[in-house]
Design a protein around this motif. Structure first.
Motif, PDB file in Angstrom:
ATOM      1  N   LEU A  38       0.776  -1.109  -0.035  1.00  0.00           N
ATOM      2  CA  LEU A  38       0.014   0.021  -0.087  1.00  0.00           C
ATOM      3  C   LEU A  38       0.973   1.221  -0.180  1.00  0.00           C
ATOM      4  O   LEU A  38       0.603   2.137  -0.449  1.00  0.00           O
ATOM      5  CB  LEU A  38      -1.071   0.012   1.089  1.00  0.00           C
ATOM      6  N   LEU A  39       1.830   1.171   0.634  1.00  0.00           N
ATOM      7  CA  LEU A  39       2.825   2.283   0.737  1.00  0.00           C
ATOM      8  C   LEU A  39       3.526   2.454  -0.754  1.00  0.00           C
ATOM      9  O   LEU A  39       3.597   3.696  -1.107  1.00  0.00           O
ATOM     10  CB  LEU A  39       3.921   2.069   1.800  1.00  0.00           C
ATOM     11  N   VAL A  40       3.918   1.539  -1.246  1.00  0.00           N
ATOM     12  CA  VAL A  40       4.590   1.617  -2.772  1.00  0.00           C
ATOM     13  C   VAL A  40       3.509   2.206  -3.354  1.00  0.00           C
ATOM     14  O   VAL A  40       3.861   2.818  -4.643  1.00  0.00           O
ATOM     15  CB  VAL A  40       5.093   0.187  -3.154  1.00  0.00           C
ATOM     16  N   SER A  41       2.098   1.733  -3.392  1.00  0.00           N
ATOM     17  CA  SER A  41       1.202   2.159  -4.249  1.00  0.00           C
ATOM     18  C   SER A  41       0.932   3.578  -4.285  1.00  0.00           C
ATOM     19  O   SER A  41       0.778   4.477  -5.247  1.00  0.00           O
ATOM     20  CB  SER A  41      -0.109   1.565  -3.975  1.00  0.00           C
ATOM     21  N   CYS A  42       1.181   4.323  -2.965  1.00  0.00           N
ATOM     22  CA  CYS A  42       1.373   5.890  -2.856  1.00  0.00           C
ATOM     23  C   CYS A  42       2.104   6.308  -3.889  1.00  0.00           C
ATOM     24  O   CYS A  42       1.629   7.194  -4.645  1.00  0.00           O
ATOM     25  CB  CYS A  42       1.364   5.992  -1.492  1.00  0.00           C
ATOM     26  N   PHE A  43       3.231   5.962  -3.835  1.00  0.00           N
ATOM     27  CA  PHE A  43       4.206   6.686  -4.746  1.00  0.00           C
ATOM     28  C   PHE A  43       3.984   6.125  -6.175  1.00  0.00           C
ATOM     29  O   PHE A  43       4.097   6.965  -7.342  1.00  0.00           O
ATOM     30  CB  PHE A  43       5.658   6.057  -4.401  1.00  0.00           C
ATOM     31  N   ALA A  75      11.363   5.335   2.177  1.00  0.00           N
ATOM     32  CA  ALA A  75      12.269   5.548   1.440  1.00  0.00           C
ATOM     33  C   ALA A  75      12.407   4.012   0.362  1.00  0.00           C
ATOM     34  O   ALA A  75      12.290   4.249  -0.917  1.00  0.00           O
ATOM     35  CB  ALA A  75      13.755   5.539   1.803  1.00  0.00           C
ATOM     36  N   ALA A  76      12.445   2.831   0.947  1.00  0.00           N
ATOM     37  CA  ALA A  76      12.512   1.727   0.143  1.00  0.00           C
ATOM     38  C   ALA A  76      11.096   1.527  -0.816  1.00  0.00           C
ATOM     39  O   ALA A  76      11.314   1.111  -1.800  1.00  0.00           O
ATOM     40  CB  ALA A  76      12.412   0.614   0.990  1.00  0.00           C
ATOM     41  N   ALA A  77      10.020   1.876  -0.079  1.00  0.00           N
ATOM     42  CA  ALA A  77       8.711   2.049  -1.064  1.00  0.00           C
ATOM     43  C   ALA A  77       8.983   2.785  -2.062  1.00  0.00           C
ATOM     44  O   ALA A  77       8.404   2.549  -3.255  1.00  0.00           O
ATOM     45  CB  ALA A  77       7.588   2.441  -0.177  1.00  0.00           C
ATOM     46  N   LEU A 115       9.627   3.777  -7.926  1.00  0.00           N
ATOM     47  CA  LEU A 115      10.522   4.645  -9.051  1.00  0.00           C
ATOM     48  C   LEU A 115      11.221   3.425 -10.088  1.00  0.00           C
ATOM     49  O   LEU A 115      11.174   3.667 -11.174  1.00  0.00           O
ATOM     50  CB  LEU A 115      11.599   5.379  -8.477  1.00  0.00           C
ATOM     51  N   THR A 116      11.793   2.304  -9.271  1.00  0.00           N
ATOM     52  CA  THR A 116      12.112   1.230 -10.491  1.00  0.00           C
ATOM     53  C   THR A 116      11.085   0.583 -11.205  1.00  0.00           C
ATOM     54  O   THR A 116      11.134   0.709 -12.464  1.00  0.00           O
ATOM     55  CB  THR A 116      12.652   0.310  -9.411  1.00  0.00           C
ATOM     56  N   GLY A 117       9.611   0.671 -10.776  1.00  0.00           N
ATOM     57  CA  GLY A 117       8.647  -0.089 -11.459  1.00  0.00           C
ATOM     58  C   GLY A 117       8.220   0.942 -12.312  1.00  0.00           C
ATOM     59  O   GLY A 117       7.955   0.542 -13.548  1.00  0.00           O
ATOM     60  N   PHE A 118       8.099   2.153 -12.095  1.00  0.00           N
ATOM     61  CA  PHE A 118       7.752   3.217 -13.079  1.00  0.00           C
ATOM     62  C   PHE A 118       8.639   3.408 -14.126  1.00  0.00           C
ATOM     63  O   PHE A 118       8.252   3.564 -15.462  1.00  0.00           O
ATOM     64  CB  PHE A 118       7.607   4.525 -12.427  1.00  0.00           C
ATOM     65  N   ARG A 119       9.770   3.323 -14.072  1.00  0.00           N
ATOM     66  CA  ARG A 119      11.069   3.587 -15.022  1.00  0.00           C
ATOM     67  C   ARG A 119      11.029   2.347 -16.144  1.00  0.00           C
ATOM     68  O   ARG A 119      10.898   2.727 -17.104  1.00  0.00           O
ATOM     69  CB  ARG A 119      12.415   3.516 -14.452  1.00  0.00           C
ATOM     70  N   ALA A 120      10.778   1.142 -15.436  1.00  0.00           N
ATOM     71  CA  ALA A 120      10.463   0.086 -16.291  1.00  0.00           C
ATOM     72  C   ALA A 120       9.301  -0.087 -17.209  1.00  0.00           C
ATOM     73  O   ALA A 120       9.293  -0.304 -18.320  1.00  0.00           O
ATOM     74  CB  ALA A 120      10.581  -1.320 -15.542  1.00  0.00           C
ATOM     75  N   ALA A 121       8.081   0.457 -16.465  1.00  0.00           N
ATOM     76  CA  ALA A 121       6.860   0.711 -17.323  1.00  0.00           C
ATOM     77  C   ALA A 121       6.743   1.693 -18.288  1.00  0.00           C
ATOM     78  O   ALA A 121       6.056   1.740 -19.115  1.00  0.00           O
ATOM     79  CB  ALA A 121       5.758   0.499 -16.187  1.00  0.00           C
ATOM     80  N   HIS A 122       7.535   2.928 -17.984  1.00  0.00           N
ATOM     81  CA  HIS A 122       7.233   4.173 -18.750  1.00  0.00           C
ATOM     82  C   HIS A 122       8.619   4.662 -19.180  1.00  0.00           C
ATOM     83  O   HIS A 122       9.376   5.488 -18.704  1.00  0.00           O
ATOM     84  CB  HIS A 122       6.750   5.130 -17.884  1.00  0.00           C
TER      85      HIS A 122
END
Length: 174
Positions: free
Chosen positions: A95-100, A133-135, A140-147
């Motif tokens: 859920l924390l990762v989802s916020c970002f 920070a880990a979330a 960020l890693t997921g966003f860069r990979a997807a976009h």
């Protein structure tokens, strides 16, 4: 995309969008939420009330994001996201990762080039700076990979204390 970490006041950031660590009501609160509402002026509260009436009668879900104009802030947009409250038993880091992730996704749809985040979920919601920070790093890693061709040029983390800034620098490697 450049990543920046700094200690400062997110209400003063001259970026396209700032992220608000909101509560589900979207009607203001303490911490970053209260500071952004005060700095943006009463128009932000009115915009949030309109969102509640038109699209979010039960409030914004944890991990989701929604945008409003920034009104009197030096930014164009406020992206509101609701972090999980560890004190209320919301301990799923996804859920924390989802916020970002959701804030980044929404920023992309708004053609945001520069985005400022606070430490969503830290403070009153009980998450450690390291977990936040880990979330953020995972999102960020997921966003860069997807976009890979995303228009976001700068993502900055604007943090209230030197201690939290140091943790973010260490985890994000900046």
């Amino acid at each position: 995309m450049r990543i920046s970490v700094l200690q400062g006041d997110i209400t003063q950031r001259r970026v396209d969008a700032v992220v608000n660590a909101a509560n589900s009501s979207l009607l203001g609160g303490g911490g970053v939420d209260g500071a952004l509402h005060r700095a943006a002026g009463p128009e932000l509260l009115e915009a949030c009330r309109e969102l509640r009436a038109a699209r979010l009668p039960h409030g914004l879900q944890t991990g989701a994001a929604v945008a409003t104009p920034a009104f009197r802030l030096p930014a164009r947009w406020v992206i509101h996201t609701v972090g999980p409250n560890r004190h209320a038993g919301q301990t799923n880091p996804a859920l924390l990762v989802s916020c970002f992730s959701e804030s980044l996704r929404l920023a992309e749809t708004l053609d945001v080039r520069e985005l400022a985040f606070p430490a969503v979920g830290a403070g009153a919601y009980g998450w450690s700076a390291g977990a936040v920070a880990a979330a953020a790093q995972e999102a960020l890693t997921g966003f860069r990979a997807a976009h890979p061709a995303a228009g976001l040029e700068l993502v900055e983390f604007v943090l209230r204390t030197a201690e939290v800034e140091a943790v973010f620098r260490d985890v994000l490697g900046v």
